[in-house]
Design a protein around this motif. Sequence first.
Motif, short mmCIF file in Angstrom:
data_model
loop_
_atom_site.label_atom_id
_atom_site.label_comp_id
_atom_site.label_asym_id
_atom_site.label_seq_id
_atom_site.Cartn_x
_atom_site.Cartn_y
_atom_site.Cartn_z
N PHE A 1 0.85 -1.18 0.00
CA PHE A 1 0.00 0.00 0.00
C PHE A 1 0.89 1.24 0.00
O PHE A 1 1.87 1.30 0.74
CB PHE A 1 -0.90 0.05 1.24
CG PHE A 1 -1.78 -1.16 1.42
CD1 PHE A 1 -2.32 -1.84 0.34
CD2 PHE A 1 -2.05 -1.64 2.70
CE1 PHE A 1 -3.12 -2.95 0.51
CE2 PHE A 1 -2.85 -2.75 2.89
CZ PHE A 1 -3.40 -3.41 1.79
N LYS A 2 0.54 2.21 -0.82
CA LYS A 2 1.28 3.48 -0.83
C LYS A 2 0.28 4.63 -0.84
O LYS A 2 -0.68 4.62 -1.61
CB LYS A 2 2.19 3.58 -2.06
CG LYS A 2 3.00 4.88 -2.08
CD LYS A 2 4.06 4.88 -3.18
CE LYS A 2 3.46 5.07 -4.54
NZ LYS A 2 4.49 5.29 -5.59
N ILE A 3 0.50 5.60 0.03
CA ILE A 3 -0.34 6.79 0.08
C ILE A 3 0.56 8.01 -0.04
O ILE A 3 1.46 8.20 0.78
CB ILE A 3 -1.16 6.86 1.38
CG1 ILE A 3 -2.00 5.59 1.57
CG2 ILE A 3 -2.05 8.10 1.36
CD1 ILE A 3 -2.78 5.57 2.87
N VAL A 4 0.32 8.80 -1.06
CA VAL A 4 1.09 10.02 -1.28
C VAL A 4 0.23 11.22 -0.89
O VAL A 4 -0.86 11.42 -1.44
CB VAL A 4 1.53 10.15 -2.75
CG1 VAL A 4 2.34 11.42 -2.95
CG2 VAL A 4 2.34 8.93 -3.18
N ALA A 5 0.70 11.98 0.07
CA ALA A 5 -0.02 13.15 0.57
C ALA A 5 0.63 14.42 0.02
O ALA A 5 1.85 14.57 0.07
CB ALA A 5 -0.02 13.17 2.09
N ARG A 6 -0.21 15.31 -0.50
CA ARG A 6 0.28 16.60 -1.00
C ARG A 6 -0.64 17.70 -0.49
O ARG A 6 -1.86 17.58 -0.57
CB ARG A 6 0.31 16.62 -2.53
CG ARG A 6 1.18 15.52 -3.16
CD ARG A 6 1.19 15.63 -4.68
NE ARG A 6 1.98 14.58 -5.30
CZ ARG A 6 1.48 13.43 -5.74
NH1 ARG A 6 0.17 13.20 -5.61
NH2 ARG A 6 2.25 12.52 -6.27
N GLY A 7 -0.05 18.76 0.01
CA GLY A 7 -0.86 19.87 0.53
C GLY A 7 0.03 20.91 1.19
O GLY A 7 1.26 20.82 1.16
N LYS A 8 -0.62 21.91 1.78
CA LYS A 8 0.10 22.98 2.47
C LYS A 8 0.42 22.58 3.91
O LYS A 8 -0.33 21.83 4.53
CB LYS A 8 -0.72 24.26 2.46
CG LYS A 8 -0.98 24.83 1.08
CD LYS A 8 -1.81 26.09 1.15
CE LYS A 8 -2.05 26.67 -0.23
NZ LYS A 8 -2.89 27.90 -0.18
N LEU A 9 1.52 23.10 4.41
CA LEU A 9 1.94 22.85 5.80
C LEU A 9 1.96 21.36 6.14
O LEU A 9 1.46 20.92 7.18
CB LEU A 9 1.01 23.60 6.77
CG LEU A 9 0.97 25.12 6.62
CD1 LEU A 9 -0.03 25.72 7.60
CD2 LEU A 9 2.35 25.72 6.82
N MET A 10 2.55 20.56 5.25
CA MET A 10 2.61 19.12 5.47
C MET A 10 3.57 18.79 6.59
O MET A 10 4.58 19.45 6.78
CB MET A 10 3.09 18.42 4.19
CG MET A 10 2.23 18.61 2.97
SD MET A 10 2.88 17.67 1.55
CE MET A 10 4.51 18.42 1.38
N ARG A 11 3.22 17.76 7.36
CA ARG A 11 4.16 17.23 8.35
C ARG A 11 3.74 15.82 8.72
O ARG A 11 2.56 15.52 8.83
CB ARG A 11 4.26 18.12 9.59
CG ARG A 11 3.20 18.01 10.65
CD ARG A 11 1.89 18.62 10.27
NE ARG A 11 0.92 18.68 11.34
CZ ARG A 11 0.10 17.68 11.67
NH1 ARG A 11 0.18 16.53 11.06
NH2 ARG A 11 -0.80 17.83 12.61
N VAL A 12 4.74 14.97 8.89
CA VAL A 12 4.47 13.60 9.33
C VAL A 12 4.01 13.67 10.79
O VAL A 12 4.70 14.29 11.62
CB VAL A 12 5.71 12.71 9.21
CG1 VAL A 12 5.39 11.28 9.66
CG2 VAL A 12 6.23 12.71 7.78
#
Length: 216
Positions: free
Chosen positions: A150-161
Amino acid sequence: MMSKNPNLTLTGPDLAALLCSRVCHDVISPVGAINNGLELLDEGGADSDAMDLIRTSALNASVRLKFARLAFGASGSVGASIDTGEAERAAKDFAVAEKKTEVIWNGPRAIVAKNRVKLLLNLFLVAYSSIPRGGTLELTLENPEFDAKFKIVARGKLMRVPAKFVEITSGQVEEAIDAHSIQPYYTVLLAEECGMELGHSATGEEIIFTAESVSV
């Protein structure tokens, strides 16, 4: 079987209690908004505004409960399998109700082990929390019935793990697990139960979360 992660030490009752607290936390806000809308109607307020609030909040509560049923609940008997199409619909409906994130779903539709679907949806929640201002989440499923990835790619503003996710996956939690950190804890627990390894990486443009079957 002893856990490989020293942080996975919650007893069954504590895990159940904290997960219940998490679900209640997620639905109490929209349910409270429904009550506010009804009070507005009782007071003779603007009927159209009150009904809009009630409709929106009822949809939000319903979507959250349906998602929680798959992500946290039994969803059938022990050892049951789940259609990944249900997981796709739950994730997309969740994002639509929140009105700030687009979900892109890639991969075959399949009937897979329940805990793998629960892992996928919980990893989705971890990725969702990594883009608090909204954005896109692109999920890709490879060979979900067997050696799944499974792979989830997150894109957006102010990203943080999410910090708690990092702590729990690394085995370096300093504070006790509570209702706020139970969801990433449960994600790591599910990965171990499924024999899958979690990973994450971040750049200035995206954060990638993965779960891969571990070869024995």
